[in-house]
Write an enzyme that holds these catalytic residues in place. Structure first.
Site, PDB file in Angstrom:
ATOM      1  N   GLU A 290      74.436  42.780  23.333  1.00 38.02           N
ATOM      2  CA  GLU A 290      74.201  42.545  21.918  1.00 38.02           C
ATOM      3  C   GLU A 290      75.383  42.996  21.065  1.00 38.02           C
ATOM      4  O   GLU A 290      75.625  42.450  19.990  1.00 38.02           O
ATOM      5  CB  GLU A 290      72.922  43.266  21.479  1.00 38.02           C
ATOM      6  CG  GLU A 290      72.279  42.674  20.249  1.00 38.02           C
ATOM      7  CD  GLU A 290      70.845  43.118  20.053  1.00 38.02           C
ATOM      8  OE1 GLU A 290      69.941  42.276  20.191  1.00 38.02           O
ATOM      9  OE2 GLU A 290      70.625  44.317  19.791  1.00 38.02           O
ATOM     10  N   HIS A 319      70.978  45.104  49.385  1.00 37.28           N
ATOM     11  CA  HIS A 319      70.285  44.115  50.209  1.00 37.28           C
ATOM     12  C   HIS A 319      69.888  42.886  49.396  1.00 37.28           C
ATOM     13  O   HIS A 319      69.056  42.091  49.843  1.00 37.28           O
ATOM     14  CB  HIS A 319      69.059  44.757  50.861  1.00 37.28           C
ATOM     15  CG  HIS A 319      69.414  45.908  51.743  1.00 37.28           C
ATOM     16  ND1 HIS A 319      69.719  45.766  53.078  1.00 37.28           N
ATOM     17  CD2 HIS A 319      69.563  47.236  51.472  1.00 37.28           C
ATOM     18  CE1 HIS A 319      70.012  46.946  53.598  1.00 37.28           C
ATOM     19  NE2 HIS A 319      69.926  47.854  52.634  1.00 37.28           N
ATOM     20  N   LYS A 432      64.741  34.003  15.839  1.00 38.10           N
ATOM     21  CA  LYS A 432      63.699  34.642  15.030  1.00 38.10           C
ATOM     22  C   LYS A 432      63.177  33.679  13.970  1.00 38.10           C
ATOM     23  O   LYS A 432      61.960  33.599  13.718  1.00 38.10           O
ATOM     24  CB  LYS A 432      64.256  35.893  14.348  1.00 38.10           C
ATOM     25  CG  LYS A 432      64.505  37.075  15.257  1.00 38.10           C
ATOM     26  CD  LYS A 432      65.000  38.259  14.421  1.00 38.10           C
ATOM     27  CE  LYS A 432      65.244  39.480  15.260  1.00 38.10           C
ATOM     28  NZ  LYS A 432      65.709  40.631  14.453  1.00 38.10           N
TER      29      LYS A 432
END
Length: 463
Positions: A290, A319, A432
């Protein structure tokens, strides 16, 4: 220092051409000095208040007093917040309390409440968390600096109805609002309805707010020694405000990451070799993404820059992800987080039925995980993959506070190396606005029409 940076495996003399040459670091020094002067001037002017949070003793006294009140009265503390209002709390809670704190009986929790962090609005996650709780024994910390964060406000509305339906009058005592000191819906609500509240200092953005009541209140309630956390951060401040590149681990690691980015290493992996430090990588992922992923530079030019942060966990991801890191594209730089002392060793017992395992007898899991980290670092280096290691003496409140502060300053400084504003997040806003439109917020009718145009087009193209 409580934290040490080993960057040997970032250097070209160690890993080859994709590493950083010492003369490249040296060439950055004029920029480093210029950025340092600017940051210190802005700090003195009060424009970078997060720098001074570890020294705010009066605010900490108030937080500690409220945390003791909550711990004495409630069985469960629930954080309602998202992004920077939640990730720091989760990271420090996992690091500094037992991994299964919430499953322990209260006496084994030191008399402290359970702590839950609701950082999403998945209805199953929210509902199933409430199903675990007793309304009479639960307090909610509602965290939104603006007071308009849609996810948090929806959680608040649901929690309010849930508590009020169960206990009736007195339900307001089950909420603490943590928000801007002067403006916003939550501040007005605190003033009008008499909710207890805490302040998020002006100028402190969400992802830099863990050393405010945002993180300190829930962590203190859960039994974490927040004064020592802040003391660790304060001790680190001396080092990360040095103007000398080689003496400042925050500046140095930011410079190394930046120079690697210029060489095409656009993915920044943080890989703790510690279950307790796992969520620090999650917090860092938001900080890096951000703060640094930006379309426009400080000069207003279109740049589209920013390293992509990836979190991994040793040894688990040896792994799963390490195969890619070792043999895939040359586009990654790896930062290991490693404690010197795990706090427990856990000896490996003999296993006579399997003579091939006899070499492990008497060794410990602490030795094993340390060996795996060192082996992974050497294998990456041997394959020309830059990597560095941030080591701490132990996972303690002081060391974790120092680490968080270092990474905050590192992020801020990296933003200026990339030439972007590390304190804003304009790319989040359009999503938003579309959400407001879809949920019927007045004033967003044009945005809804725009959404429908784009969404309809996508459906058409996909058939």
């Amino acid at each position: 220092m409580d934290i040490r940076l080993d960057y040997t495996n970032m250097l070209a003399e160690t890993v080859g051409d994709r590493g950083v040459r010492r003369e490249e670091l040296a060439s950055l020094k004029p920029r480093v000095e210029s950025i340092h002067r600017e940051l210190m001037e802005r700090r003195r002017a009060g424009a970078l208040p997060f720098y001074d949070l570890p020294f705010a003793a009066a605010e900490v006294d108030g937080v500690c007093a409220l945390s003791e009140e909550l711990a004495g009265r409630f069985e469960s503390v629930v954080v309602l917040g998202i992004g920077g209002s939640a990730l720091g709390t989760s990271a420090l809670m996992r690091a500094l309390r037992p991994l299964y704190h919430n499953l322990l009986p209260r006496e084994r929790r030191g008399g402290r409440p359970r702590l839950f962090v609701l950082d999403n609005v998945d209805p199953v996650g929210v509902a199933e968390t409430l199903d675990l709780l007793d309304p009479a024994g639960t307090v909610f910390l509602v965290i939104s600096k603006s007071g308009s964060t849609v996810e948090t406000m929806c959680q608040f509305m649901i929690a309010r109805r849930w508590v009020e339906a169960a206990i009736g009058g007195g339900w307001r005592d089950h909420f603490v609002l943590i928000t801007d000191p002067a403006t916003g819906a939550l501040r007005r609500l605190a003033e009008l309805e008499g909710f207890r509240s805490c302040e998020v200092p002006p100028g402190v953005g969400g992802r830099f707010s863990v050393f405010t009541a945002v993180g300190l209140l829930p962590l203190a309630a859960a039994g974490i020694d927040i004064r020592t956390v802040l003391a660790g951060a304060a001790a680190m401040a001396e080092h990360v405000t040095s103007p000398e590149l080689e003496e400042n681990p925050a500046y140095l690691n930011a410079a190394l990451q930046y120079l690697c980015y210029l060489k095409g290493l656009h993915i920044s992996v943080m890989m703790p070799y510690s279950d307790r430090l796992r969520d620090v990588a999650d917090w860092y992922r938001q900080m890096w993404a951000e703060s640094l992923g930006k379309k426009r530079s400080l000069a207003g030019e279109t740049v589209h820059v920013g390293p992509t942060p990836v979190k991994a966990l040793g040894t688990t991801d040896q792994h799963s992800q390490v195969q890619l890191y070792m043999e895939g594209p040359f586009d990654k730089v790896v930062t290991f987080l490693v404690p010197d002392d795990y706090g427990r060793a856990l000896e490996i017992p003999p296993f006579p039925e399997a003579p091939g395992l006899a070499y492990l007898e008497g060794r410990t899991l602490a030795e094993l995980i340390r060996s795996e980290q060192q082996s992974t670092a050497v294998a990456l280096t041997r394959n020309g993959r830059p990597n560095c290691t941030l080591s701490m003496s132990a996972v303690t409140p002081r060391c974790v506070g120092a680490l968080i502060y270092l990474l905050e300053v590192q992020t801020l400084f990296a933003g200026h190396l990339f030439g972007v504003d590390p304190l804003d997040q304009p790319g989040v806003e359009e999503g938003k606005e579309f959400t407001y439109a879809l949920m019927g917020r007045p004033g967003y009718e044009a945005k809804l029409a725009e959404f429908e145009r784009w969404n309809g087009g996508v459906r058409h193209r996909l058939g």
